[in-house]
Design an enzyme around this catalytic site. Structure first.
Site, PDB file in Angstrom:
ATOM      1  N   HIS A  67      -1.007  -2.403  -1.982  1.00 61.14           N
ATOM      2  CA  HIS A  67      -0.040  -1.985  -1.009  1.00 61.14           C
ATOM      3  C   HIS A  67       0.675  -0.848  -1.527  1.00 61.14           C
ATOM      4  CE1 HIS A  67       0.014  -6.437  -0.115  1.00 61.14           C
ATOM      5  NE2 HIS A  67      -0.664  -5.760   0.875  1.00 61.14           N
ATOM      6  N   GLU A  70       4.242  -0.448  -3.428  1.00 62.67           N
ATOM      7  CA  GLU A  70       4.509  -1.296  -4.691  1.00 62.67           C
ATOM      8  C   GLU A  70       4.024  -0.256  -5.886  1.00 62.67           C
ATOM      9  OE1 GLU A  70       3.266  -4.910  -2.014  1.00 62.67           O
ATOM     10  OE2 GLU A  70       1.907  -4.717  -3.993  1.00 62.67           O
ATOM     11  N   ARG A 125       3.543  -0.409   3.778  1.00 61.54           N
ATOM     12  CA  ARG A 125       2.797  -1.371   2.667  1.00 61.54           C
ATOM     13  C   ARG A 125       1.172  -1.215   3.135  1.00 61.54           C
ATOM     14  NH1 ARG A 125       3.101  -7.182   1.377  1.00 61.54           N
ATOM     15  NH2 ARG A 125       1.395  -8.215   2.385  1.00 61.54           N
ATOM     16  N   HIS A 195       0.495  -6.435  -8.094  1.00 65.20           N
ATOM     17  CA  HIS A 195       1.064  -6.143  -6.869  1.00 65.20           C
ATOM     18  C   HIS A 195       2.697  -6.168  -7.474  1.00 65.20           C
ATOM     19  CE1 HIS A 195      -1.141  -7.139  -3.183  1.00 65.20           C
ATOM     20  NE2 HIS A 195      -2.015  -7.707  -4.151  1.00 65.20           N
ATOM     21  N   GLU A 269       2.443 -10.570  -9.036  1.00 64.71           N
ATOM     22  CA  GLU A 269       3.664  -9.900  -8.848  1.00 64.71           C
ATOM     23  C   GLU A 269       4.535  -9.566 -10.026  1.00 64.71           C
ATOM     24  OE1 GLU A 269       4.322  -8.949  -5.901  1.00 64.71           O
ATOM     25  OE2 GLU A 269       4.269 -10.789  -4.270  1.00 64.71           O
TER      26      GLU A 269
HETATM   27  N1  LIG Z   1      -3.933 -13.089  -1.959  1.00 65.60           N
HETATM   28  C1  LIG Z   1      -2.593 -13.581  -1.572  1.00 65.60           C
HETATM   29  C2  LIG Z   1      -1.798 -13.828  -2.869  1.00 65.60           C
HETATM   30  C3  LIG Z   1      -0.232 -14.189  -2.532  1.00 65.60           C
HETATM   31  C4  LIG Z   1       0.628 -13.037  -1.870  1.00 65.60           C
HETATM   32  C5  LIG Z   1       0.463 -11.863  -2.589  1.00 65.60           C
HETATM   33  C6  LIG Z   1       1.509 -10.674  -1.829  1.00 65.60           C
HETATM   34  C7  LIG Z   1       1.809  -9.549  -2.493  1.00 65.60           C
HETATM   35 SE1  LIG Z   1       2.765  -8.426  -1.889  1.00 65.60          SE
HETATM   36  C8  LIG Z   1       0.837 -10.544  -0.313  1.00 65.60           C
HETATM   37  O1  LIG Z   1       0.038 -10.089  -0.487  1.00 65.60           O
HETATM   38  O2  LIG Z   1       1.739 -10.816   0.534  1.00 65.60           O
HETATM   39 ZN   LIG Z   2       1.626  -6.515  -2.560  1.00 68.68          ZN
HETATM   40 ZN   LIG Z   3       4.550  -8.503  -3.444  1.00 65.95          ZN
END
Ligand SMILES: NCCCCC[C@@H](C[SeH])C(=O)O
Ligand SMILES: [Zn+2]
Ligand SMILES: [Zn+2]
Length: 307
Positions: A67, A70, A125, A195, A269
């Site tokens: 993304h 990030e 993103r 992320h 995250e």
């Molecule tokens: N594979 C999905 C893990 C949980 C969501 C992770 C977040 C990172 Se910005 C997303 O992709 O919205």
């Molecule tokens: Zn992300």
């Molecule tokens: Zn995220």
């Protein structure tokens, strides 16, 4: 000093230079692998860290920058490579990991999007593919993998921030990663994707509230990592299966890697919890990366114990 290099955000060009410079400076341990190209034909370079040629060594995978906005994510991939090369043989944990595992690192999985955040829109993103019908740009690469693709938690609207793409692996970037993982699935035992933000250690599944078969293993590993971060850095990371801990998110790289057979699969995250969000100040890069490094060490060492 070199530490200041790793406490700054770097442009895409700087990162490409760093990739080639690092491989040049460490010819016996760092190899550059071209795994494909982005929509706008930028190279997708993976760095392979290999400290020895033990025949039956396993491997782990670390991708950053899926993304675009990030920015602390690519900063961690650079941080991890620098730390591994600088402290192998000195730090017992990283030595143990690198003696037993090769590491594949993809510093910028979404180079077109990352470039776009530096030139045009800091909050972008997705990738930068175009959907002719809508005139909107980009698919969410973390909704484009073939894992319950485009169900609840993704959107089939090309203008959405969570657009799942035209079909699974429709995007060149996710296709390149999926192809590489398919062809290395017997050696890769751990999948990590980085992320920001919200300080969480997540594992499958995010496409369903159902528990994965080794849920208790994954929970224990994430819990131990979060506890160590709390103890050493006094910072709080939540942890758990993605669907329950953050939100439903189908088509994710971690769920897909898990279903491929990589049974230790995590989404980190990183910092922070919303004060700066994606605009994490460079002054916080070192603490964010040290926390991520500690979590990576805990989890990688546990994978080595269990396999
Ligand atoms: N594979 C999905 C893990 C949980 C969501 C992770 C977040 C990172 Se910005 C997303 O992709 O919205
Ligand atoms: Zn992300
Ligand atoms: Zn995220």
């Amino acid at each position: 000093s070199s530490s200041s290099f790793y406490e700054r955000y770097h442009s895409l060009e700087d990162i490409y230079y760093w990739i080639n410079r690092t491989a040049h400076d460490f010819p016996n341990t760092v190899k550059v692998i071209l795994i494909g190209s982005s929509y706008e034909k930028r190279p997708l370079y993976v760095l392979k860290l290999s400290m020895n040629d033990n025949p039956n060594k396993k491997a782990m995978w670390l991708d950053c920058g899926i993304h675009a906005r990030e920015w602390v994510s690519p900063a961690f991939c650079l941080w991890f490579v620098h730390y591994s090369l600088s402290f192998h043989q000195q730090n017992v944990d990283i030595t143990n990991i690198l003696d037993n595992m090769d590491v594949y690192i993809l510093p910028v999985m979404n180079p077109d999007g990352y470039k776009y955040t530096w030139t045009t829109n800091r909050m972008w993103r997705k990738n930068r593919s175009i959907s002719k019908s809508s005139g909107c740009f980009g698919a969410d690469l973390n909704r484009n993998f073939d894992a319950n693709w485009c169900t609840e938690g993704a959107s089939s609207n090309p203008c959405s921030e969570i657009y799942c793409g035209a079909f699974p692996e429709s995007e060149p970037e996710s296709q390149a990663v999926a192809n590489f993982l398919r062809s290395h699935k017997d050696s890769i035992q751990l999948y990590l994707t980085i992320h920001s933000y919200s300080q969480m250690l997540l594992f499958p599944y995010s496409y369903t509230l159902e528990e994965s078969d080794n849920h208790n293993d994954l929970l224990e590993m994430a819990q131990e990592a979060a506890q160590k971060i709390r103890r050493y850095y006094r910072n709080i990371y939540r942890y758990g299966a993605g669907a329950k801990t953050i939100y439903l998110a189908p088509g994710g790289s971690d769920d897909w890697a898990y279903n491929l057979g990589i049974k230790y699969s995590f989404t980190f995250e990183l910092q922070d919890r919303g004060r700066y969000g994606f605009l994490l100040p460079p002054s916080q890069i070192s603490s964010a990366c040290n926390e991520a490094l500690l979590a990576t060490k805990v989890i990688a060492l546990k994978v080595l114990e269990k396999t």
